[in-house]
Design a protein around this motif. Structure first.
Motif, mmCIF file in Angstrom:
data_model
loop_
_atom_site.group_PDB
_atom_site.id
_atom_site.type_symbol
_atom_site.label_atom_id
_atom_site.label_comp_id
_atom_site.label_asym_id
_atom_site.label_seq_id
_atom_site.Cartn_x
_atom_site.Cartn_y
_atom_site.Cartn_z
ATOM 1 N N ALA A 1 28.042 50.114 41.231
ATOM 2 C CA ALA A 1 28.719 50.541 42.455
ATOM 3 C C ALA A 1 28.472 49.598 43.616
ATOM 4 C CB ALA A 1 28.253 51.948 42.843
ATOM 5 N N SER A 2 27.524 48.683 43.488
ATOM 6 C CA SER A 2 27.146 47.909 44.672
ATOM 7 C C SER A 2 27.834 46.552 44.738
ATOM 8 C CB SER A 2 25.636 47.731 44.733
ATOM 9 O OG SER A 2 25.201 46.892 43.707
ATOM 10 N N LEU A 3 28.687 46.234 43.746
ATOM 11 C CA LEU A 3 29.449 44.979 43.809
ATOM 12 C C LEU A 3 30.929 45.297 43.940
ATOM 13 C CD1 LEU A 3 27.689 42.875 41.038
ATOM 14 C CD2 LEU A 3 27.360 42.724 43.490
ATOM 15 N N HIS A 4 31.600 44.601 44.828
ATOM 16 C CA HIS A 4 33.031 44.793 45.037
ATOM 17 C C HIS A 4 33.790 44.432 43.762
ATOM 18 C CE1 HIS A 4 37.030 44.409 46.725
ATOM 19 N NE2 HIS A 4 36.589 44.966 47.841
ATOM 20 N N PRO A 5 34.596 45.365 43.210
ATOM 21 C CA PRO A 5 35.220 45.103 41.908
ATOM 22 C C PRO A 5 36.198 43.930 41.896
ATOM 23 C CG PRO A 5 36.027 47.153 42.868
ATOM 24 C CD PRO A 5 34.873 46.715 43.693
ATOM 25 N N ARG A 6 36.695 43.518 43.057
ATOM 26 C CA ARG A 6 37.673 42.438 43.084
ATOM 27 C C ARG A 6 37.079 41.117 43.578
ATOM 28 N NH1 ARG A 6 43.070 44.679 42.404
ATOM 29 N NH2 ARG A 6 42.503 45.935 40.640
ATOM 30 N N HIS A 7 35.762 41.076 43.805
ATOM 31 C CA HIS A 7 35.162 39.840 44.307
ATOM 32 C C HIS A 7 34.303 39.204 43.220
ATOM 33 C CE1 HIS A 7 35.476 40.843 48.896
ATOM 34 N NE2 HIS A 7 36.639 40.748 48.298
ATOM 35 N N SER A 8 34.505 37.909 43.002
ATOM 36 C CA SER A 8 33.679 37.217 42.030
ATOM 37 C C SER A 8 32.290 36.997 42.614
ATOM 38 C CB SER A 8 34.313 35.878 41.655
ATOM 39 O OG SER A 8 34.338 35.037 42.783
ATOM 40 N N PRO B 1 42.067 44.556 49.773
ATOM 41 C CA PRO B 1 42.349 44.135 48.387
ATOM 42 C C PRO B 1 42.361 45.299 47.404
ATOM 43 C CG PRO B 1 40.703 42.712 49.374
ATOM 44 C CD PRO B 1 40.914 43.844 50.327
ATOM 45 N N LEU B 2 41.604 46.359 47.698
ATOM 46 C CA LEU B 2 41.555 47.485 46.780
ATOM 47 C C LEU B 2 42.714 48.444 46.993
ATOM 48 C CD1 LEU B 2 37.746 48.155 46.817
ATOM 49 C CD2 LEU B 2 39.101 47.220 44.966
ATOM 50 N N CYS B 3 43.290 48.438 48.214
ATOM 51 C CA CYS B 3 44.429 49.327 48.474
ATOM 52 C C CYS B 3 45.726 48.686 48.016
ATOM 53 C CB CYS B 3 44.546 49.618 49.970
ATOM 54 S SG CYS B 3 43.188 50.565 50.617
ATOM 55 N N ILE B 4 45.771 47.347 48.060
ATOM 56 C CA ILE B 4 47.044 46.659 47.885
ATOM 57 C C ILE B 4 47.672 46.948 46.527
ATOM 58 C CG2 ILE B 4 47.931 44.344 47.423
ATOM 59 C CD1 ILE B 4 46.610 43.492 50.030
ATOM 60 N N VAL C 1 49.001 47.416 35.004
ATOM 61 C CA VAL C 1 48.226 46.189 35.144
ATOM 62 C C VAL C 1 47.265 46.283 36.321
ATOM 63 C CG1 VAL C 1 48.364 43.726 35.584
ATOM 64 C CG2 VAL C 1 50.072 44.819 34.146
ATOM 65 N N LEU C 2 47.758 46.815 37.438
ATOM 66 C CA LEU C 2 47.013 46.669 38.688
ATOM 67 C C LEU C 2 46.035 47.795 38.971
ATOM 68 C CD1 LEU C 2 49.793 45.409 41.088
ATOM 69 C CD2 LEU C 2 47.903 44.122 40.155
ATOM 70 N N ASP C 3 46.274 48.982 38.421
ATOM 71 C CA ASP C 3 45.429 50.104 38.792
ATOM 72 C C ASP C 3 43.965 49.815 38.454
ATOM 73 O OD1 ASP C 3 44.317 52.432 39.443
ATOM 74 O OD2 ASP C 3 45.738 53.706 38.381
ATOM 75 N N PRO C 4 43.115 49.673 39.473
ATOM 76 C CA PRO C 4 41.730 49.306 39.206
ATOM 77 C C PRO C 4 40.975 50.376 38.428
ATOM 78 C CG PRO C 4 42.034 49.851 41.514
ATOM 79 C CD PRO C 4 43.386 49.860 40.881
ATOM 80 N N LYS C 5 41.492 51.602 38.437
ATOM 81 C CA LYS C 5 40.775 52.661 37.722
ATOM 82 C C LYS C 5 40.961 52.522 36.218
ATOM 83 C CE LYS C 5 41.322 54.994 41.803
ATOM 84 N NZ LYS C 5 42.484 54.660 42.591
ATOM 85 N N ASP C 6 42.078 51.872 35.819
ATOM 86 C CA ASP C 6 42.327 51.738 34.392
ATOM 87 C C ASP C 6 41.803 50.435 33.817
ATOM 88 O OD1 ASP C 6 43.509 54.127 34.359
ATOM 89 O OD2 ASP C 6 45.565 53.391 34.497
ATOM 90 N N SER C 7 41.714 49.404 34.670
ATOM 91 C CA SER C 7 41.401 48.089 34.124
ATOM 92 C C SER C 7 39.906 47.918 33.863
ATOM 93 C CB SER C 7 41.885 46.989 35.072
ATOM 94 O OG SER C 7 41.232 47.091 36.306
#
Lengths: 256, 311
Positions: free
Chosen positions: A92-99, B223-226, B303-309
């Motif tokens: 939970a402590s790392l942003h899922p979209r950031h490398s 980025p998470l909402c987009i 593809v984009l839904d972060p909950k599924d990927s």
């Protein structure tokens, strides 16, 4: 020069029904270079103390002083450069979209460093991750690797004090040992001060010199870890905690 | 054999480079994660069908002057209401003798123009309002969301009608009016996402680095909402096209000579019993494009839904 001085700290949460007093009248001193563990059952207010220290919980009274800086409602930039925190759950402590690279370079940039590329490689090797991990995303890392990244992030501003909020409780046992040894090594290497929360006495025994036992928001006893090992806690709750942990503890930890 | 193996090996090394777990640079990581998304999108045939139609629509819009067999505005009153597949007019002509196929092709430009402008304005406005409201909380949240509620309470087309009536008829005003009625749902979604994100540990962690609220909203929450917004936008596209067509139909969108699809249906309505194709053909075009956007949106959600990927 002192590490952390907490005096008469009260922390509460206001819910629509009532006020919940999570931490009551806590006094705690951590000298520079020391490592102090906070133990207690779930809901005893261990993590709340850390969160109040870092300013994530605004509802507190009393006085807190960190590295000779008196803490008010807002934390200064200087504070964040000195005090960093490692969270409990690396998932939970790392942003899922950031490398990994994005996480570390943003941290370094926020603290005003310029030689970012060099520092990232240094940080990654410090926490035992090779350069191959630099451009991975969190979902490409295991739990232990994620926690190493979180530790690298906490080390990035070159802090004096690390607040560790059960850094290994979300990991499996073999990885726990790796992370704990890493934390011990990093402390020696960088001369860090640790304030560590755990519910595992063996972890505290491995990591800390002092142990503070919490129950229902109060610190009931502070003692050197040596005393705990010699089975000499005075407060009935600490004795209870120790005895219940002895049931499954290996022998060499209790006899020394 | 050896002749054929080289390009194949090249191909597979590219694939390996794109599918690697250990990217070697920032751009490599970005390209690789994009390619993996593309692969999972490609495996959805319906979504690919939608994408194909939209690519075709874009192609038609760009090359309209080359593709159109006639000028869309040239009238030929001696040859009005020609039926389907009549000589020189594959889809017939309308009440003023203008070639319907050419008007359809030029109309693709207008449709794309409306869709793109609304897709740029409404979600961005909604994202901004929603994330600021959700992250700040308190009275800012209350005020912003009550404004959103007020916009949501109006029937969409009626509100758009009122705006167009106030601003004057025309395609730009139709776009503004549709955008004004389209942003509140996006604000709602963005706020809901923000509320689940703002108390997470990774936001706390970046707060502990001294990041300010603007930075947290723009670099960590947006980025998470987009992704959920993109999905919602593509699913709403059909509605947006229909709203634009509806305004055109009511005479408040694109103005007469312009070959906007809704306006074309409106013109054909007068002859719908005797000359059904005049209204039906642009109706089919609207239907196809709306369907394509819906299929695309469905595929993008997978593809984009972060909950599924799993990230």
């Amino acid at each position: 020069m002192s590490g952390i001085i907490i005096d008469k700290l009260n922390v509460w949460f206001d819910t629509p029904e009532a006020r919940v007093n999570a931490v009551k009248n806590v006094n705690l001193r951590v000298e520079k270079g020391q490592s102090v563990g906070l133990v207690g059952e779930s809901g005893s207010g261990k993590s709340t103390i850390l969160r109040a220290l870092t300013g994530l919980i605004p509802t507190w009274s009393g006085s807190m002083e960190v590295a000779d800086e008196k803490l008010g409602r807002k934390r200064s930039h200087r504070f964040y450069k000195k005090v960093q925190m490692v969270f409990q759950d690396p998932y939970a402590s790392l942003h899922p979209r950031h490398s990994v690279d994005q996480v570390l370079s943003e941290t370094l940039r926020l603290h005003g460093f310029s030689d970012i590329d060099q520092r990232i490689s240094k940080l990654l090797s410090d926490v035992g991750l090779g350069p191959a991990f630099r451009f991975r995303y969190p979902h490409q890392l295991s739990g232990g690797q994620r926690q190493r990244v979180a530790i690298a992030r906490a080390l990035a501003p070159e802090p004096e004090i690390l607040l560790l909020d059960e850094p290994t409780s979300a990991l499996d046992v073999s990885v726990q040992a790796e992370i704990l040894n890493l934390l011990v090594d990093l402390r020696l290497e960088h001369g860090l001060t640790y304030l560590m929360v755990s519910h595992d006495l063996a972890v505290i025994g491995h990591m800390c010199e002092y142990i503070a036992v919490m129950q229902l928001g109060e610190i009931v006893e502070i003692m050197p870890v040596k005393e705990m090992r010699e089975l000499r806690p005075t407060h009935p709750y600490s004795r209870h905690l120790l005895e219940s942990s002895l049931g499954y503890k290996s022998e060499d930890n209790s006899v020394q | 054999m050896s002749i054929f193996s080289t390009p194949h090996e090249n191909h597979s090394s590219w694939r390996r480079w794109l599918l690697t777990d250990t990217p070697t640079s920032r751009n490599h990581a970005r390209v690789a994660s994009f390619y993996q998304g593309w692969l999972s999108f490609k495996s959805n045939p319906m979504a690919m069908f939608g994408l194909l139609i939209l690519v075709f629509l874009a192609f038609v819009a760009i090359f309209a002057p080359i593709l159109a067999p006639h000028d869309p505005f040239t009238q030929d009153l001696s040859n009005r209401l020609a039926p389907l597949a009549s000589e020189g007019h594959f889809l017939g002509t309308d009440s003023l003798g203008r070639d319907i196929l050419s008007r359809l092709i030029y109309g693709a430009r207008i449709t794309l123009y409306i869709v793109l402008l609304v897709a740029l304005i409404a979600p961005v406005a909604g994202l901004f309002v929603g994330t600021v409201a959700g992250y700040t909380g308190g009275w800012v949240d209350a005020i912003l969301m009550r404004i959103t509620d007020i916009f949501l309470a109006f029937p969409r087309l009626v509100l758009a009608l009122a705006f167009v009536a106030a601003l004057g008829a025309g395609i730009e005003n139709a776009v503004i009016a549709i955008s004004l009625t389209a942003w509140p749902p996006y604000a709602r979604i963005a706020r809901a996402e923000t509320l689940t994100i703002r108390n997470s540990d990774y936001i706390s962690a970046v707060k502990l680095q001294g990041a300010g609220p603007l930075r947290i909203i723009m670099r960590h929450i947006w980025p998470l909402c987009i992704s959920s917004l993109i999905v919602r936008v593509t699913l709403d596209m059909a509605g947006i096209i229909l709203a634009a067509a509806g305004l055109g139909f009511l005479g408040l969108g694109a103005q007469p000579p312009s070959p906007e699809w809704g306006a074309m249906i409106s013109e054909g309505r007068k002859f719908i019993l005797d000359h059904w194709w005049v209204a039906t053909i642009p109706g089919l075009a609207i239907f196809m494009v709306s369907l394509a956007f819906n299929l695309l949106g469905d595929g993008l959600r997978d593809v984009l839904d972060p909950k599924d990927s799993g990230s």
